[in-house]
Design an enzyme around this catalytic site. Structure first.
Site, mmCIF file in Angstrom:
data_model
loop_
_atom_site.group_PDB
_atom_site.id
_atom_site.type_symbol
_atom_site.label_atom_id
_atom_site.label_comp_id
_atom_site.label_asym_id
_atom_site.label_seq_id
_atom_site.Cartn_x
_atom_site.Cartn_y
_atom_site.Cartn_z
ATOM 1 N N HIS A 228 -50.586 -39.696 -18.258
ATOM 2 C CA HIS A 228 -49.618 -38.613 -18.467
ATOM 3 C C HIS A 228 -48.982 -38.255 -17.136
ATOM 4 O O HIS A 228 -49.478 -38.641 -16.072
ATOM 5 C CB HIS A 228 -50.319 -37.373 -19.041
ATOM 6 C CG HIS A 228 -51.295 -36.746 -18.087
ATOM 7 N ND1 HIS A 228 -52.570 -37.226 -17.895
ATOM 8 C CD2 HIS A 228 -51.167 -35.707 -17.225
ATOM 9 C CE1 HIS A 228 -53.184 -36.507 -16.984
ATOM 10 N NE2 HIS A 228 -52.355 -35.561 -16.541
ATOM 11 N N ASP A 230 -47.726 -34.607 -15.125
ATOM 12 C CA ASP A 230 -47.856 -33.160 -15.268
ATOM 13 C C ASP A 230 -46.446 -32.582 -15.339
ATOM 14 O O ASP A 230 -45.522 -33.120 -14.739
ATOM 15 C CB ASP A 230 -48.615 -32.573 -14.065
ATOM 16 C CG ASP A 230 -50.049 -33.102 -13.978
ATOM 17 O OD1 ASP A 230 -50.579 -33.578 -14.995
ATOM 18 O OD2 ASP A 230 -50.642 -33.041 -12.874
ATOM 19 N N HIS A 285 -50.487 -40.646 -14.179
ATOM 20 C CA HIS A 285 -51.876 -40.796 -13.738
ATOM 21 C C HIS A 285 -52.827 -40.669 -14.920
ATOM 22 O O HIS A 285 -52.450 -40.213 -15.995
ATOM 23 C CB HIS A 285 -52.202 -39.772 -12.638
ATOM 24 C CG HIS A 285 -51.907 -38.351 -13.025
ATOM 25 N ND1 HIS A 285 -50.625 -37.835 -13.095
ATOM 26 C CD2 HIS A 285 -52.722 -37.327 -13.369
ATOM 27 C CE1 HIS A 285 -50.668 -36.561 -13.458
ATOM 28 N NE2 HIS A 285 -51.940 -36.230 -13.639
ATOM 29 N N ARG A 295 -68.285 -37.053 -13.455
ATOM 30 C CA ARG A 295 -67.203 -36.738 -12.542
ATOM 31 C C ARG A 295 -66.636 -35.361 -12.879
ATOM 32 O O ARG A 295 -66.565 -34.977 -14.048
ATOM 33 C CB ARG A 295 -66.126 -37.817 -12.694
ATOM 34 C CG ARG A 295 -64.923 -37.594 -11.864
ATOM 35 C CD ARG A 295 -64.071 -38.852 -11.734
ATOM 36 N NE ARG A 295 -62.970 -38.527 -10.857
ATOM 37 C CZ ARG A 295 -61.832 -37.989 -11.275
ATOM 38 N NH1 ARG A 295 -61.624 -37.772 -12.554
ATOM 39 N NH2 ARG A 295 -60.909 -37.663 -10.401
#
Ligand code: J5X
Ligand code: AKG
Ligand code: FE2
Length: 354
Positions: A228, A230, A285, A295
């Site tokens: 996607h 941002d 990203h 993570r």
């Protein structure tokens, strides 16, 4: 009263197809079958030899031109010597870890409702994908006090304090980074009056997105967070010491952003792409997952007040061409994105005669 982020999100509910509680028991619904599209191929991409997003020391001379180059070629860079105290980064990591470690019943007490925006849940972009993502998230817009009280009956004040300090530091940093990038294009406060530093920063608003990617038994079939961009001006991302973030370059494919202790990752978002008349890339990203270590990441999503019209800076448009994009507010853009997802940018692009 201008519309705020919260009004936009409330007015554009995302009907998530899945329960708000990630159910990592059924592996099938998390299996992303390899499509031909390189964006969605989950098999590990060959390491892009030596190529990585720039690591920029904010104390170095000529910092604006380094940042400008990174925004044009990658749409992303990492920064060190950014001035955010290490203890605060450790604090927000601790908070994020402690939140996702809570028993699921507790986390669900602060679940994001169907029409809500803040709280615990799956990624907002989940509704555009038929497969589930291997992650859980927590969105903070405005004060987290109500939600935090439900999560931590004892410690919520301490945690609210950390969020407040973190957001304050991020706001200062985001504005500094925006002006450094614009400086590289010779754009000054004279050219964008609404963003003037002297206006006391209240022209901006933000959201904080905490992400957790648990250990995954079959990471090569799963997706932590799907590709996607941002919709922000800029996003500042803190990641813990587990790699997973990847950025996409047309000529290189997926490139992993290695964690550098104490550094922050900066992404150009769609609104900055528009403002720069397409000169800065809003970077695609995604987050991959890991078989060994879980993570954590914390994204500070930053943009203008919802009533501010964003359009390409006139100085960056050549006199014989029309601007690449028409003007939009963050509100309008988030609405377009909520229905058209990755087509949103092209929908506000001006048609050019060939
Ligand atoms: C202020 C924002 C920006 C949002 C929507 C709203 C609150 C949460 C943000 C994110 C966070 C995770 C990625 C993203 C793509 C998502 O799904 O939710 C972001 C989205 C956007 O940048 O468009
Ligand atoms: O976890 C990551 O590294 C990416 C998170 C992200 O892209 C987001 O929250 O918008
Ligand atoms: Fe993102």
């Amino acid at each position: 009263m201008p519309t705020m982020l919260t009004d936009v999100l409330r007015g554009n509910p995302i009907h998530l197809p899945h329960s708000h509680q990630p159910d990592f028991a059924s592996l099938m619904s998390y299996t992303w079958t390899c499509r031909d599209d390189p964006l969605f191929a989950v098999a590990p991409s060959p390491p892009a030899a030596g190529e990585n997003i720039p690591l920029i020391d904010l104390n170095q001379s000529d910092v604006a031109s380094h940042i400008g180059r990174a925004c044009r070629t990658w749409g992303a860079f990492q920064i060190i010597n950014h001035g955010v105290p290490l203890e605060l980064l450790q604090g927000i990591e601790l908070l994020t870890g402690s939140l996702f470690q809570l028993p699921v019943q507790r986390k669900l007490k602060a679940a994001r409702s169907d029409t809500g925006f803040s709280g615990y849940g799956v990624a907002r972009i989940s509704s555009f994908f038929s497969k589930k993502m291997w992650s859980e998230g927590f969105t903070i817009i405005g004060s987290p006090l109500n939600d935090f009280r439900k999560l931590w009956p004892q410690l919520h004040y301490n945690y609210c304090d950390i969020v407040e300090q973190y957001e304050e530091q991020m706001q200062k940093l985001a504005s500094k980074l925006m002006w450094l990038s614009l400086d590289s294009l010779d754009v000054s406060e004279e050219d964008i009056k609404w963003a003037s530093v002297s206006s006391d920063l209240n022209w901006a608003q933000s959201a904080l997105q905490l992400n957790h990617y648990p250990v995954c038994p079959e990471p090569d079939r799963a997706m932590g967070l799907a590709p996607h961009t941002d919709s922000t001006l800029l996003t500042i991302l803190y990641q813990n010491n587990t790699p997973g973030l990847q950025v996409f370059r047309d000529d290189l494919g997926w490139v992993t952003v290695p964690p550098v202790p104490g550094s922050l990752v900066v992404n150009v978002g769609d609104l900055f792409h528009i403002l720069s008349n397409g000169l800065f890339k809003s970077v695609i990203h995604r987050a991959r997952v890991n078989q060994i270590r879980s993570r954590l990441s914390v994204a500070f999503l930053w943009g203008p007040r919802s009533d501010t019209k964003i359009s390409p800076v006139p100085k960056l448009v050549s006199p014989d061409e029309s601007p690449l994009y028409r003007s939009v507010t963050w509100t309008e853009y988030l609405r377009t994105k909520a229905t058209h997802f990755n087509k949103a940018l092209s929908m506000i692009r001006n048609q050019r005669e060939e």
